[in-house]
Design an enzyme around this catalytic site. Structure first.
Site, PDB file in Angstrom:
ATOM      1  N   CYS A 282       0.832  -1.207   0.000  1.00 44.30           N
ATOM      2  CA  CYS A 282       0.000   0.000   0.000  1.00 44.30           C
ATOM      3  C   CYS A 282       0.864   1.253   0.000  1.00 44.30           C
ATOM      4  O   CYS A 282       0.389   2.323  -0.372  1.00 44.30           O
ATOM      5  CB  CYS A 282      -0.917  -0.022   1.214  1.00 44.30           C
ATOM      6  N   GLU A 460      -2.517   3.275  13.582  1.00 38.71           N
ATOM      7  CA  GLU A 460      -2.006   2.120  14.321  1.00 38.71           C
ATOM      8  C   GLU A 460      -0.544   2.398  14.639  1.00 38.71           C
ATOM      9  O   GLU A 460      -0.025   3.459  14.322  1.00 38.71           O
ATOM     10  CB  GLU A 460      -2.195   0.849  13.481  1.00 38.71           C
TER      11      GLU A 460
HETATM   12  P1  NAD Z   1      -9.804  -6.597   0.407  1.00 41.38           P
HETATM   13  O1  NAD Z   1     -10.478  -5.366   0.903  1.00 41.38           O
HETATM   14  O2  NAD Z   1     -10.386  -7.293  -0.745  1.00 41.38           O
HETATM   15  O3  NAD Z   1      -9.703  -7.687   1.568  1.00 41.38           O
HETATM   16  C1  NAD Z   1      -9.061  -7.434   2.796  1.00 41.38           C
HETATM   17  C2  NAD Z   1      -9.617  -8.378   3.841  1.00 41.38           C
HETATM   18  O4  NAD Z   1     -10.991  -8.051   4.062  1.00 41.38           O
HETATM   19  C3  NAD Z   1      -9.599  -9.849   3.432  1.00 41.38           C
HETATM   20  O5  NAD Z   1      -9.324 -10.642   4.567  1.00 41.38           O
HETATM   21  C4  NAD Z   1     -11.018 -10.064   2.939  1.00 41.38           C
HETATM   22  O6  NAD Z   1     -11.428 -11.405   3.024  1.00 41.38           O
HETATM   23  C5  NAD Z   1     -11.788  -9.201   3.922  1.00 41.38           C
HETATM   24  N1  NAD Z   1     -13.120  -8.762   3.469  1.00 41.38           N
HETATM   25  C6  NAD Z   1     -13.564  -8.589   2.202  1.00 41.38           C
HETATM   26  N2  NAD Z   1     -14.863  -8.213   2.215  1.00 41.38           N
HETATM   27  C7  NAD Z   1     -15.234  -8.130   3.508  1.00 41.38           C
HETATM   28  C8  NAD Z   1     -16.436  -7.777   4.175  1.00 41.38           C
HETATM   29  N3  NAD Z   1     -17.553  -7.467   3.502  1.00 41.38           N
HETATM   30  N4  NAD Z   1     -16.464  -7.785   5.521  1.00 41.38           N
HETATM   31  C9  NAD Z   1     -15.363  -8.098   6.220  1.00 41.38           C
HETATM   32  N5  NAD Z   1     -14.190  -8.466   5.662  1.00 41.38           N
HETATM   33  C10 NAD Z   1     -14.120  -8.465   4.309  1.00 41.38           C
HETATM   34  O7  NAD Z   1      -8.283  -6.169   0.143  1.00 41.38           O
HETATM   35  P2  NAD Z   1      -7.132  -7.067  -0.476  1.00 41.38           P
HETATM   36  O8  NAD Z   1      -7.366  -7.176  -1.945  1.00 41.38           O
HETATM   37  O9  NAD Z   1      -6.955  -8.297   0.357  1.00 41.38           O
HETATM   38  O10 NAD Z   1      -5.859  -6.132  -0.192  1.00 41.38           O
HETATM   39  C11 NAD Z   1      -5.413  -5.130  -1.052  1.00 41.38           C
HETATM   40  C12 NAD Z   1      -5.833  -3.770  -0.539  1.00 41.38           C
HETATM   41  O11 NAD Z   1      -5.348  -3.565   0.779  1.00 41.38           O
HETATM   42  C13 NAD Z   1      -5.232  -2.639  -1.347  1.00 41.38           C
HETATM   43  O12 NAD Z   1      -6.219  -1.666  -1.572  1.00 41.38           O
HETATM   44  C14 NAD Z   1      -4.153  -2.069  -0.447  1.00 41.38           C
HETATM   45  O13 NAD Z   1      -3.817  -0.730  -0.657  1.00 41.38           O
HETATM   46  C15 NAD Z   1      -4.758  -2.285   0.899  1.00 41.38           C
HETATM   47  N6  NAD Z   1      -3.737  -2.272   1.938  1.00 41.38           N
HETATM   48  C16 NAD Z   1      -3.684  -1.198   2.787  1.00 41.38           C
HETATM   49  C17 NAD Z   1      -2.698  -1.135   3.771  1.00 41.38           C
HETATM   50  C18 NAD Z   1      -2.616   0.024   4.728  1.00 41.38           C
HETATM   51  O14 NAD Z   1      -1.937  -0.120   5.730  1.00 41.38           O
HETATM   52  N7  NAD Z   1      -3.260   1.137   4.471  1.00 41.38           N
HETATM   53  C19 NAD Z   1      -1.780  -2.186   3.883  1.00 41.38           C
HETATM   54  C20 NAD Z   1      -1.870  -3.250   2.995  1.00 41.38           C
HETATM   55  C21 NAD Z   1      -2.862  -3.295   2.027  1.00 41.38           C
END
Ligand code: NAD
Length: 479
Positions: A282, A460
């Site tokens: 990210c 965090e």
């Molecule tokens: P995602 O939002 O698809 O999924 C993240 C998590 O949420 C997974 O465990 C997924 O199963 C869960 N999830 C999905 N729908 C949900 C719902 N309705 N209710 C509860 N949980 C749910 O994201 P991803 O594709 O796994 O990760 C990539 C994204 O994460 C990118 O946008 C990236 O920028 C972001 N990210 C942000 C940070 C930060 O610190 N800001 C760090 C790493 C990744």
């Protein structure tokens, strides 16, 4: 290898006996199955956590610290095994998992194990009123932790460690795309003497298993890292129940490069900030803005360096770029590259799938550099989250600041300059949670971490995380 949920200190199949395939990104094979857990499994995990909270919340910070530090030591002793599992599950080079992901997961437990013993509460003498106020910092109860696939154990433990250090019990869900190291963590926690029920790890899809955590009325706080759209959905679901939320979401981070920077250092670091972990961090600097006077030189040198990066199997020691995490994600990133061309941007290098000999079904992509003529195009506005960066020149500091901020996200920025006044001016005005000056991804766990705008809500890291995972109660005593 099939994995199971870890509930009440025991590994168990999901109650519905439903399973999902787990893919290996480096060769496209299905190499195991993971639970497709239902809300009944979440209820079981919640009940275990609720029961454990009765005693865990009464332990001393020193007792909790001792167990967290033991978990950290056991992770370090099992470094190779965890790094190989992480690489196989995620596609990242083993060399990265060995040096960054797993050491950082161990540091998360060590850091919060130490931090909780130093987490003091404030007191205020109300002079003239014969009263003293003090603040109790009490654990919330059962909390939910939901994490993404890009830094699987690193981010999973970044939430769990402060939650349990502060005396909470946890229902946690790793990404269904990368569940393996979270699964292995259960065994480590048992060995370290973590009482049963303090940490419960439930696997499954976000829309069912994750949703059940967010919807559970008694899970009072949710720490979530993932996409911005998912974060918004979680916020809507949680709002009527007044849950405490920490949302760490997407980014589209600017790198601002001025002519007065240390050029070689900037160049090498910018290659890393573009393509580390296949660009799936990210914090990657995906929009590179370069002062006009050095733009031509930068463009030539940057492309030359990017072309030397080796795309290959994650287990090979000379691999710089491994596989993307999944087939749908590879297709999504390729779609963005196609749209960049439709928008009349220029692909300067990369842009195509790579066939790695012996692993032809793996999800490999060339590191890609796109020259854009405007910051307003979709390519510069939407998070791509792959090995794709854009470059564009700017003329003045004001213009650089304007285009850096002209995006819905606000996670981080990297600033390359040796001008102190400019550093101070821009650091204050950039709309982001983290500014790196003449470096990138230099992390100190004591610092607040998080984003502005569509990159999230809350912070965090350090005591910020311990504050999130506790309720502050003011007590006023008149004497
Ligand atoms: P995602 O939002 O698809 O999924 C993240 C998590 O949420 C997974 O465990 C997924 O199963 C869960 N999830 C999905 N729908 C949900 C719902 N309705 N209710 C509860 N949980 C749910 O994201 P991803 O594709 O796994 O990760 C990539 C994204 O994460 C990118 O946008 C990236 O920028 C972001 N990210 C942000 C940070 C930060 O610190 N800001 C760090 C790493 C990744």
């Amino acid at each position: 290898m099939n994995i199971q949920n870890y509930i009440n200190g025991q590994y168990a199949n999901p109650l519905n006996n439903e399973w999902l395939d787990n893919y290996c990104p480096s060769n496209g094979d299905i190499y195991g199955q993971i639970p497709n857990s239902s809300k009944e499994d979440i209820e079981l995990a919640y009940q275990a956590a609720k029961e454990a909270f009765q005693t865990w919340s009464q332990t001393t910070p020193e007792e909790r610290s001792r167990i967290l530090i033991k978990i950290s030591e056991l992770l370090e002793q099992n470094l190779e095994r965890f790094a190989e599992a992480e690489s196989k599950d995620n596609g990242k080079p083993v060399s990265l998992a060995n040096t960054v992901d797993i050491p950082r997961a161990a540091s998360n437990f060590r850091f919060f194990g130490n931090a909780i013993t130093q987490f003091a509460s404030e007191s205020h003498e109300s002079v003239g009123q014969d009263a003293i106020n003090y603040t109790l910092r009490q654990p919330i109860g059962v909390v939910g932790c939901i994490s993404p696939w890009n830094l699987p154990l690193y981010l999973f433990t970044w939430k769990i460690a402060p939650a349990i250090a502060a005396g909470n019990c946890v229902v946690a869900k790793p990404s269904e795309v990368t569940p393996m190291t979270a699964y292995l963590l259960g065994e480590i926690c048992t060995k370290a003497g973590l009482p049963k029920g303090v940490l419960n790890i439930v696997h499954g899809l976000g829309t069912t298993t994750g949703q059940a955590i967010v919807e559970h009325p008694e899970i009072k706080a949710i720490s979530f890292t993932g996409g911005t759209t998912t974060g918004a959905h979680i916020a809507r679901t949680a709002a009527p129940m007044f849950k405490k939320l920490s949302l760490e979401l997407g980014g589209k981070n600017p790198n601002l490069i001025f002519a007065d920077c240390d050029y070689e250092d900037m160049l090498n670091t910018t290659v890393r900030s573009s393509f580390a972990n296949q660009g799936q961090i990210c914090l990657c600097g995906s929009r590179i803005f370069v002062e006009a006077g050095i733009y031509k030189r930068f463009k030539a040198d940057f492309i030359a360096k990017v072309k030397t990066l080796k795309v290959g199997h994650p287990s090979k020691s000379d691999t710089n770029i491994g596989a993307l995490v999944s087939k749908p994600h590879l297709e999504k990133v390729l779609g963005y590259i196609e749209r960049a061309e439709e928008e009349n941007n220029t692909i300067l290098c990369g842009g195509k799938k790579v066939s790695v000999a012996g692993f032809e079904n793996g999800y490999y992509l060339e590191p890609t550099v796109i020259e854009v003529t405007s910051n307003e195009c979709n390519t510069n506005q939407e998070e791509i989250f792959g090995p794709v960066v854009t470059i564009m020149p700017f003329s003045t500091e004001d213009e650089a600041l304007k285009i850096a901020n002209d995006v819905k996200y606000g996670l981080s920025a990297a600033l390359w300059t040796n001008n102190l006044k400019r550093t101070m001016r821009l650091s204050a005005k950039l709309q982001v949670g983290i500014v790196w000056v003449n470096t990138w991804m230099l992390r100190d766990l004591r610092t607040p971490f998080g984003g502005m705008k569509a990159s999230g809500v809350g912070r965090e890291g350090g005591f910020e995380a311990l504050r999130f995972f506790t309720e502050a109660k003011n007590v006023c005593i008149k004497y």
